[in-house]
Scaffold this active site. Sequence first.
Site, PDB file in Angstrom:
ATOM      1  CG  MET A  39      -8.691   6.365   2.984  1.00  0.00           C
ATOM      2  SD  MET A  39      -7.747   6.555   4.496  1.00  0.00           S
ATOM      3  CE  MET A  39      -6.713   5.078   4.434  1.00  0.00           C
TER       4      MET A  39
ATOM      5  CG  ASP B 212      -5.072   1.807   1.357  1.00  0.00           C
ATOM      6  OD1 ASP B 212      -5.948   0.925   1.429  1.00  0.00           O
ATOM      7  OD2 ASP B 212      -3.870   1.603   1.642  1.00  0.00           O
TER       8      ASP B 212
ATOM      9  CG  MET C  87     -11.221   2.132   3.136  1.00  0.00           C
ATOM     10  SD  MET C  87      -9.614   2.315   3.918  1.00  0.00           S
ATOM     11  CE  MET C  87      -8.591   2.408   2.468  1.00  0.00           C
TER      12      MET C  87
ATOM     13  N   GLY D 273      -8.555   3.503   7.801  1.00  0.00           N
ATOM     14  CA  GLY D 273      -8.431   4.962   7.850  1.00  0.00           C
ATOM     15  C   GLY D 273      -7.003   5.447   7.937  1.00  0.00           C
ATOM     16  CG  PHE D 274      -5.550   6.848  10.362  1.00  0.00           C
ATOM     17  CD1 PHE D 274      -5.237   8.128   9.928  1.00  0.00           C
ATOM     18  CD2 PHE D 274      -6.779   6.629  10.956  1.00  0.00           C
ATOM     19  CE1 PHE D 274      -6.133   9.176  10.100  1.00  0.00           C
ATOM     20  CE2 PHE D 274      -7.689   7.670  11.130  1.00  0.00           C
ATOM     21  CZ  PHE D 274      -7.358   8.952  10.713  1.00  0.00           C
ATOM     22  N   GLY D 275      -2.580   4.256   8.074  1.00  0.00           N
ATOM     23  CA  GLY D 275      -1.506   3.283   8.049  1.00  0.00           C
ATOM     24  C   GLY D 275      -0.825   3.238   9.413  1.00  0.00           C
ATOM     25  N   GLY D 276      -0.019   2.212   9.619  1.00  0.00           N
ATOM     26  CA  GLY D 276       0.822   2.155  10.809  1.00  0.00           C
ATOM     27  C   GLY D 276       0.136   1.723  12.093  1.00  0.00           C
TER      28      GLY D 276
ATOM     29  N   GLY E  82       1.729  -1.718   4.215  1.00  0.00           N
ATOM     30  CA  GLY E  82       1.966  -0.298   3.978  1.00  0.00           C
ATOM     31  C   GLY E  82       3.244   0.160   4.651  1.00  0.00           C
ATOM     32  CB  SER E  83       3.894   1.526   8.028  1.00  0.00           C
ATOM     33  OG  SER E  83       3.184   0.524   8.725  1.00  0.00           O
TER      34      SER E  83
ATOM     35  CG  HIS F  49      -3.937  -2.337  -1.058  1.00  0.00           C
ATOM     36  ND1 HIS F  49      -4.994  -3.228  -1.102  1.00  0.00           N
ATOM     37  CD2 HIS F  49      -4.233  -1.466  -0.062  1.00  0.00           C
ATOM     38  CE1 HIS F  49      -5.874  -2.911  -0.182  1.00  0.00           C
ATOM     39  NE2 HIS F  49      -5.449  -1.835   0.474  1.00  0.00           N
TER      40      HIS F  49
ATOM     41  CG  HIS G 260      -9.149  -0.904   0.622  1.00  0.00           C
ATOM     42  ND1 HIS G 260      -8.402  -0.948   1.780  1.00  0.00           N
ATOM     43  CD2 HIS G 260     -10.434  -1.073   1.006  1.00  0.00           C
ATOM     44  CE1 HIS G 260      -9.197  -1.131   2.807  1.00  0.00           C
ATOM     45  NE2 HIS G 260     -10.445  -1.196   2.378  1.00  0.00           N
TER      46      HIS G 260
ATOM     47  CG  ASP H 207      -5.472  -3.367   4.093  1.00  0.00           C
ATOM     48  OD1 ASP H 207      -4.383  -2.971   4.549  1.00  0.00           O
ATOM     49  OD2 ASP H 207      -6.226  -2.667   3.395  1.00  0.00           O
ATOM     50  N   GLY H 208      -3.649  -4.515   7.061  1.00  0.00           N
ATOM     51  CA  GLY H 208      -3.478  -3.704   8.267  1.00  0.00           C
ATOM     52  C   GLY H 208      -2.527  -4.323   9.275  1.00  0.00           C
ATOM     53  N   GLY H 209      -1.438  -3.617   9.543  1.00  0.00           N
ATOM     54  CA  GLY H 209      -0.524  -4.053  10.604  1.00  0.00           C
ATOM     55  C   GLY H 209       0.290  -5.287  10.271  1.00  0.00           C
TER      56      GLY H 209
ATOM     57  CB  SER I 220      -0.861   0.010   1.265  1.00  0.00           C
ATOM     58  OG  SER I 220      -1.296   1.339   1.537  1.00  0.00           O
TER      59      SER I 220
ATOM     60  CG  MET J 135     -10.693  -3.814   6.494  1.00  0.00           C
ATOM     61  SD  MET J 135      -9.305  -3.325   5.442  1.00  0.00           S
ATOM     62  CE  MET J 135      -8.417  -2.200   6.520  1.00  0.00           C
TER      63      MET J 135
HETATM   64  C1  DX5 Z   1      -5.853   1.103   6.281  1.00  0.00           C
HETATM   65  C2  DX5 Z   1      -5.493   0.792   4.860  1.00  0.00           C
HETATM   66  C3  DX5 Z   1      -4.311  -0.093   4.736  1.00  0.00           C
HETATM   67  C4  DX5 Z   1      -3.090   0.510   5.354  1.00  0.00           C
HETATM   68  C5  DX5 Z   1      -2.025  -0.514   5.507  1.00  0.00           C
HETATM   69  O1  DX5 Z   1      -6.978   1.878   6.334  1.00  0.00           O
HETATM   70  O2  DX5 Z   1      -6.562   0.144   4.191  1.00  0.00           O
HETATM   71  O3  DX5 Z   1      -4.087  -0.515   3.405  1.00  0.00           O
HETATM   72  O4  DX5 Z   1      -2.620   1.595   4.663  1.00  0.00           O
HETATM   73  O5  DX5 Z   1      -0.984   0.102   6.182  1.00  0.00           O
HETATM   74  P1  DX5 Z   1      -0.179  -0.662   7.316  1.00  0.00           P
HETATM   75  O6  DX5 Z   1       0.431  -1.857   6.656  1.00  0.00           O
HETATM   76  O7  DX5 Z   1       0.795   0.348   7.780  1.00  0.00           O
HETATM   77  O8  DX5 Z   1      -1.188  -1.060   8.390  1.00  0.00           O
HETATM   78 ZN    ZN Z   2      -6.164  -0.923   2.245  1.00  0.00          ZN
END
Ligand code: DX5
Ligand code: ZN
Length: 215
Positions: free
Chosen positions: A34, A32, A65, A139-142, A190-191, A30, A63, A168-170, A7, A134
Amino acid sequence: MALIAPSILTADFLRLGDELRRAKGADIWHLDIMDGHFVPNLTFGPLVCAAIAQAVAEPVECHLMVERPEDLLARYAEAGVRRLIVHAEATAHLHRVLAQVHHLGCEAGVALNPGTPLSAVAEVADELDLLLVMSVDPGFGGQSFLQSQLDKIARAKRLLPGVAIEVDGGIGPKNARQVVDAGADILVAGSAVFAPGADPALRIAEMRKALHETS
Ligand code: DX5
Ligand code: ZN
């Protein structure tokens, strides 16, 4: 073997082209999207998606959102992306939306928030190419991976044979194997891939190594 879908949410947007070129080893991109309503954050729209889709050789997925994804599907399909993923919580007409996505010539995915049960997609299983579980609140990375979603991934795999399970996420090298063992086919990262000062290709390679090592 599981696929890795970086991402770009935490990439350097001033140097996005460079970031994409440096992230060698990505299987899928991917993106994102929003809208500031469905989630409390805003990102980018179809123009940026089109530029990315033209710049990379790998498939691109959006994706979404966003609330009422049905109003925006055509614009993202025109951007040249392979797959559109909508949130089950964001539309009252999930079946119709999935048919629209297919009609536009894209693969159709549904994303479920951590608090949404798998039953939300049980009646549209035939229309699904992919389920996105999910593992953070979107809503946010990291954010940190929610362990509670591991069991849901395993149940999704059993409920939806033939449907790709993406998570997806973390996700990063430390938990990638665990997520794949639970049943994931595609890992969004992502991060773990894009971080200040990091080499994204190295980060992807580390994740792939972690997948191999403990298998
Ligand atoms: C969260 C996003 C993810 C996110 C993943 O709302 O849909 O795709 O950016 O980032 P990490 O891997 O940092 O959780
Ligand atoms: Zn995503």
